[in-house]
Design a protein around this motif. Sequence first.
Motif, mmCIF file in Angstrom:
data_model
loop_
_atom_site.group_PDB
_atom_site.id
_atom_site.type_symbol
_atom_site.label_atom_id
_atom_site.label_comp_id
_atom_site.label_asym_id
_atom_site.label_seq_id
_atom_site.Cartn_x
_atom_site.Cartn_y
_atom_site.Cartn_z
ATOM 1 N N GLY A 90 37.222 -27.506 -31.456
ATOM 2 C CA GLY A 90 35.130 -27.642 -32.488
ATOM 3 C C GLY A 90 34.903 -29.375 -32.247
ATOM 4 O O GLY A 90 33.381 -29.374 -31.638
ATOM 5 N N THR A 122 26.606 -19.885 -32.024
ATOM 6 C CA THR A 122 27.914 -20.058 -31.903
ATOM 7 C C THR A 122 27.382 -20.390 -33.111
ATOM 8 O O THR A 122 28.709 -19.770 -33.762
ATOM 9 C CB THR A 122 28.125 -21.662 -31.365
ATOM 10 N N ASP A 127 33.110 -15.842 -36.936
ATOM 11 C CA ASP A 127 33.978 -16.014 -35.850
ATOM 12 C C ASP A 127 34.602 -14.652 -35.777
ATOM 13 O O ASP A 127 35.541 -13.800 -34.620
ATOM 14 C CB ASP A 127 35.334 -16.550 -36.095
ATOM 15 N N TRP A 130 33.169 -13.369 -31.859
ATOM 16 C CA TRP A 130 33.407 -14.294 -30.603
ATOM 17 C C TRP A 130 35.040 -13.782 -30.835
ATOM 18 O O TRP A 130 35.059 -13.604 -29.648
ATOM 19 C CB TRP A 130 33.103 -15.536 -32.015
ATOM 20 N N VAL A 151 34.766 -21.934 -30.796
ATOM 21 C CA VAL A 151 32.938 -21.412 -30.699
ATOM 22 C C VAL A 151 32.553 -21.603 -32.047
ATOM 23 O O VAL A 151 31.438 -22.335 -31.624
ATOM 24 C CB VAL A 151 32.957 -19.976 -30.126
ATOM 25 N N HIS A 152 33.015 -20.880 -33.170
ATOM 26 C CA HIS A 152 32.449 -20.595 -34.278
ATOM 27 C C HIS A 152 32.302 -22.506 -34.893
ATOM 28 O O HIS A 152 31.397 -22.629 -35.621
ATOM 29 C CB HIS A 152 32.867 -19.853 -35.218
ATOM 30 N N ILE A 154 31.799 -24.690 -33.414
ATOM 31 C CA ILE A 154 31.085 -26.269 -33.023
ATOM 32 C C ILE A 154 29.344 -26.085 -33.518
ATOM 33 O O ILE A 154 28.714 -27.019 -33.747
ATOM 34 C CB ILE A 154 30.844 -26.309 -31.311
#
Length: 267
Positions: A90, A122, A127, A130, A151-152, A154
Amino acid sequence: MNKALEMRAPTTGSSPARTFLTLCAIVVALALFVQAWIVVQARPQDLVTGAHGMADIISRAMPPAFDEFIPNLHAVLETIDLAIFGTVFGVILAFPLAILAAANITPAKPLYHASRAIIGVTRAVPDLVWALLFVTAVGLGPFPGALALAVHSIGMLGRLFAEVIEDMDMGPVEALTLTGASRLQVLTHAVVPGVLPSLLGIGLFRFDENLRSSLVLGFVGAGGIGFQLLTAMNLFQYQTVSYLLIATFVLVACAERISAYLRSLVT
């Protein structure tokens, strides 16, 4: 004297209006709470009638199955590794996005808007969602959970990093720019040294959050303690559940203290 009275007059006249606005705000807040109470179908009496069932589960969970320490040691390590992987990746991916999303140093407006859009998407998708997406893509296991955290992270880190960069002292950046330094030189010699302590502190705080999130992601098959906890609950192994809850508390508390100590060193 007259001037003093004239200066006080607007304040006295505005007092009733301010009181009226305060009362309106209180009424609106109460109305919002009442509608929330109705929408969630709050029934406090159910807690009283259901207390016997809760007490029954707690009695079945005692004493905790501390003999499950060795069998679940891998799950504890997996939970920690999920948080490490998600935080590191991240940070690596959020930092360049944050540079593009910082209005004071972004090289172009289109890049600014594009990076802000990526950060927004994002961050907006939880999360857990995701994790569900990555589980369908790569299957069960810790890898989809690690990807979901990355991803979260980010989105969350990208926004915070961009705000830190926008609030930085632009003096060193302007000085290097006037000497003819390239964008890369300005970035490495002015931007990064100026914001690095704050970025490290934010990154450590995000690790703390990712550790908590990794426990929940286990409920969708992403591995770690969460998956073991879900399995034990489905099998009605309440003594194992109580042990895993204790292990979770100890893990989170230790990680929180270590993270706080490291943040005190870098900020």
